[in-house]
Design a protein around this motif. Structure first.
Motif, mmCIF file in Angstrom:
data_model
loop_
_atom_site.group_PDB
_atom_site.id
_atom_site.type_symbol
_atom_site.label_atom_id
_atom_site.label_comp_id
_atom_site.label_asym_id
_atom_site.label_seq_id
_atom_site.Cartn_x
_atom_site.Cartn_y
_atom_site.Cartn_z
ATOM 1 N N SER A 103 41.011 46.698 45.882
ATOM 2 C CA SER A 103 40.368 45.969 44.796
ATOM 3 C C SER A 103 38.849 46.148 44.794
ATOM 4 C CB SER A 103 40.711 44.475 44.908
ATOM 5 O OG SER A 103 40.238 43.960 46.132
ATOM 6 N N ARG A 104 38.354 47.040 45.605
ATOM 7 C CA ARG A 104 36.915 47.329 45.619
ATOM 8 C C ARG A 104 36.766 48.836 45.827
ATOM 9 N NH1 ARG A 104 33.888 42.477 46.988
ATOM 10 N NH2 ARG A 104 32.263 43.619 48.072
ATOM 11 N N ARG A 107 37.962 46.301 40.881
ATOM 12 C CA ARG A 107 37.167 45.203 41.434
ATOM 13 C C ARG A 107 37.964 43.905 41.359
ATOM 14 N NH1 ARG A 107 32.661 44.443 36.532
ATOM 15 N NH2 ARG A 107 34.051 43.331 35.119
ATOM 16 N N ASP A 108 37.597 42.954 42.185
ATOM 17 C CA ASP A 108 38.264 41.652 42.169
ATOM 18 C C ASP A 108 37.993 40.963 40.838
ATOM 19 O OD1 ASP A 108 39.296 41.656 44.849
ATOM 20 O OD2 ASP A 108 37.227 41.458 45.528
ATOM 21 N N THR A 159 41.889 34.791 41.694
ATOM 22 C CA THR A 159 41.981 35.342 43.041
ATOM 23 C C THR A 159 43.245 36.183 43.196
ATOM 24 O OG1 THR A 159 40.861 33.390 43.870
ATOM 25 C CG2 THR A 159 42.032 34.734 45.494
ATOM 26 N N VAL A 178 43.300 42.133 40.192
ATOM 27 C CA VAL A 178 42.363 43.254 40.216
ATOM 28 C C VAL A 178 42.024 43.670 38.797
ATOM 29 C CG1 VAL A 178 42.012 45.641 40.981
ATOM 30 C CG2 VAL A 178 43.355 44.069 42.390
#
Lengths: 288, 152
Positions: free
Chosen positions: A231-232, A250-251, A256, A259
């Motif tokens: 996710s990054r 990215r998140d 939470t 993605v």
């Protein structure tokens, strides 16, 4: 797109010939709408095949431009055998370039065949290809440049040296990895795109602090990835300087575990700025 | 099964990932799942085609088929295994793209194998989908060449 020629005074020629006769000037017989900077070959050279290495430096322009090279027909006994621009031979003698705000240099090799006692090459830098045909030829080269790797040893080494010198401290490791990939491509009988490597080198010049990326080869280019987790992650896929794809994971800041994925494509001179806008985690080197 | 038939959702397909498409840690990058420029599909092989029960025997069968089809399997390459149903479902859910995973026995005169298949609906421009497949959907990685067995 308007086709605007850059002023000749914005283009500087640096030659290793040393004669005043070889310095660029405007050909008085040149009746083209966009005057070109003309490189004159000495008249008294030995009539054998010969080449000259010159460097074209754009001083004021920025962005994407096209360099056109051609023989000056008004000179008798003139024939331009070949022009190598940067890393590649460009059959239509038209090549897209990236000019930076700071002076950008491109190495050009002018070759003349035996039997010609003089010659001249005219260079024009425009904001668009001289013709639609030229644009098609330029785009076609994306695929034409998928060559067997043994054909570009010299150019390949020059690009690796540039990468090694440009990127600090990761340049040596990057060059080593690219070399290993090319050797693997030879072993796998896969093509390798010099256009892609050239685009990556242009990107590297603008981002000399880039950390060591994961580098792999694709069907049309070179993929550079920087991954912290699923996710990054950032991936930039270089096909040539006009075709650079990116994907960012990215998140999701509101959910939470979710993605967000963002992707697109642009030119190599825009990719860093574009990606830096959508990468929320620290990749400060991208904004350099 | 004939050309164009769907591979069952509970079955798997495997894709040869050459070493140029693998990261230095051995995991496949997105480039492993971008179709070649000459193809409008991603070339894969149907793992369960042989009907063999043993997992290793199935993989060995695929290696043999790939080699006979002219794919030069190298020692540093890998075979990436995808679950058909999950791949289609996850790509559709994430990207809204409907992939088809179809039997494609005939590629050309030199490449004919009943276990060959294609993932249709992905192009060489689909970097984000290829990235997703590489990072989220690979179920297993097998050596492209069978591990050497020690003899006593």
């Amino acid at each position: 797109m308007n086709n605007q020629a850059l002023s000749v005074r914005d283009i500087e020629f640096i030659t290793d010939v040393g004669s005043a006769a070889t310095q660029p000037s405007i050909d008085p017989k040149d009746k083209r709408e966009n005057p070109a900077a003309v490189f004159y070959v000495p008249r008294n050279w030995i009539p054998e095949p010969a080449t000259w290495n010159i460097t074209i430096s754009a001083l004021a322009a920025s962005g994407l431009a096209w360099l056109t090279a051609e023989a000056v027909e008004s000179m008798p006994l003139t024939k331009l055998l070949a022009v190598k621009i940067g890393h590649e031979l460009s059959p239509p003698n038209v090549l897209p370039l990236i000019w930076g705000a700071t002076p950008s240099e491109y190495d050009v090799v002018v070759s003349l065949p035996a039997g010609y006692s003089s010659g001249a090459a005219a260079f024009t830098v425009c904001s668009a290809p001289a013709s639609a045909g030229a644009l098609e030829a330029s785009n076609a080269s994306v695929f034409d440049q998928l060559q067997p790797v043994e054909q570009f040893d010299e150019k390949f080494r020059a690009l690796l040296n540039k990468l090694e010198a440009t990127v600090v401290p990761a340049g040596a490791a990057i060059a080593s990895r690219v070399k290993a990939l090319v050797e693997a491509a030879q072993d796998e009988e896969e093509p390798f795109s010099m256009d892609a490597l050239y685009a990556f080198a242009v990107f590297a010049k603008s981002h000399p602090r880039m950390p060591y990326p994961h580098l792999t080869l694709g069907p049309k280019g070179l993929l550079a990835e920087w991954r912290e987790s699923k996710s990054r992650a950032v991936g930039i896929y270089f096909s040539d300087i006009t075709t650079v794809q990116f994907t960012v994971a990215r998140d999701n800041p509101r959910h939470t575990g979710q993605v967000e994925r963002i992707s697109g494509s642009t030119t190599v001179d825009r990719i860093g700025a574009l990606v830096s806008q959508v990468v929320p985690f620290p990749m400060m080197w991208l904004s350099s | 099964m004939s050309d164009g038939d769907e591979i069952p959702s509970t079955h798997h397909v495997v894709r040869y990932c050459s070493s140029t498409r693998l990261r230095e840690d051995g995991t496949p990058a997105a480039t492993a799942f971008l179709p070649d420029t000459s193809e409008d599909y991603l070339s894969v092989f149907w793992l369960e085609f042989s009907g063999l029960e043993d997992r290793e025997a199935r993989v060995a069968d695929i290696r043999s088929r790939m080699t006979k089809s002219g794919i030069g399997l190298k020692a540093k390459g890998k075979l990436a295994q995808l679950l058909v149903g999950k791949t289609k479902k996850e790509v559709a859910a994430t990207f809204g793209r409907d992939l088809s995973i179809l039997s494609k026995p005939f590629v050309d005169e030199a490449f004919v194998d009943d276990a060959h298949a294609g993932i249709f609906g992905i192009s060489s421009q689909d970097l984000s989908i290829a990235t997703f497949i590489a990072s989220d959907l690979v179920e297993a990685l097998h050596p492209a060449r069978a591990p050497a067995t020690s003899s006593r």
